[in-house]
Scaffold this motif. Sequence first.
Motif, PDB file in Angstrom:
ATOM      1  N   ARG A 217     -12.463  23.622  11.033  1.00 52.50           N
ATOM      2  CA  ARG A 217     -11.773  23.351  12.291  1.00 52.50           C
ATOM      3  C   ARG A 217     -10.476  22.615  11.994  1.00 52.50           C
ATOM      4  NH1 ARG A 217     -13.171  19.068  17.119  1.00 52.50           N
ATOM      5  NH2 ARG A 217     -11.220  19.546  18.152  1.00 52.50           N
ATOM      6  N   PRO A 230     -20.803  23.957  12.366  1.00 54.59           N
ATOM      7  CA  PRO A 230     -19.877  23.255  13.265  1.00 54.59           C
ATOM      8  C   PRO A 230     -20.508  21.970  13.790  1.00 54.59           C
ATOM      9  CG  PRO A 230     -19.914  25.597  13.766  1.00 54.59           C
ATOM     10  CD  PRO A 230     -21.000  25.359  12.751  1.00 54.59           C
ATOM     11  N   SER A 236     -12.741  25.740  18.694  1.00 51.04           N
ATOM     12  CA  SER A 236     -11.783  25.821  17.594  1.00 51.04           C
ATOM     13  C   SER A 236     -12.459  25.946  16.220  1.00 51.04           C
ATOM     14  CB  SER A 236     -10.848  24.600  17.598  1.00 51.04           C
ATOM     15  OG  SER A 236     -11.583  23.410  17.437  1.00 51.04           O
ATOM     16  N   TRP A 237     -13.768  25.858  16.161  1.00 51.84           N
ATOM     17  CA  TRP A 237     -14.452  26.091  14.884  1.00 51.84           C
ATOM     18  C   TRP A 237     -14.346  27.564  14.497  1.00 51.84           C
ATOM     19  CZ3 TRP A 237     -16.047  22.483  11.585  1.00 51.84           C
ATOM     20  CH2 TRP A 237     -16.263  21.193  12.057  1.00 51.84           C
TER      21      TRP A 237
END
Length: 264
Positions: A217, A230, A236-237
């Motif tokens: 990320r 994550p 946004s990962w």
Amino acid sequence: MCRHLAHVGPTPVTLASLLTEPEHSLLVQSYAPSDMRGGGTVNADGFGAGWYVSELRGYSTEVRSHTEPVLYRRDDPMWTDASFLDVARGVETTALVAAVRSATVGMPVSTAACAPFRADGLLFSHNGVVRGWPDSMADLAATLPALDLLTLEAATDSALLWALVRARLSAGKDVADAVAGVVADTLAAAPGSRLNLLVGDGGQIVATAVDHALSYRTHPDGAVTVASEPLDPDPSWVPVPDGSLLVARPGGVHDPPSVAVSPL
Ligand code: GLN
């Protein structure tokens, strides 16, 4: 299979903001991982965190010039170390590597076998297994100086991989080349191995995804976090494609993204 994480950024963050506070932090991944692949249900055989000290105000010149990252490792589950969980709230860094361990069957449970491993200003972690270890690696191990083998930190596949990476660095390779070379040689010697390697040097992260979960990320300030799973549901990962080598630096390498991913 173990879980690991690395972070590098322009501004200090607390260890807790990565290791314990997120809803799917490394701490949670130690007792409730969600994407283990290849066995294991918890990562209870120890943990470790290594971080770079940005500034040591008020210390002697000798201490200030010390570039080795600080290393904390235990052969107990992370969730049992209340003091570490507390200290993590008060320690800040711009770069760290951390891991929780599920020892591969037949490999020792000891502090020295817990990632990250540290040498020459670098931190190393391996998430996975080398198939047929140690026999499958005999030829590659024989390329190491005898002293490197005699001083292996632990009798594990990971410690041997780390020695192989360091041998390539000593021969003048950069970190990404050294890591890619060890992965390629190990896959040739021990096909089917799971080789998620992670190396941090305080300024960059080099990571591989080989038959195991990995995501990264990029934060708004340019910091990058790489993790087996994550740490939260933030969109946004980005999953790292299998068979990739990833180099992450704060602020980015090229545009876009701030992480270069290239096939191994
Ligand atoms: N094989 C390594 C060890 O035993 C890594 C284990 C893992 O990823 N679960 O330490």
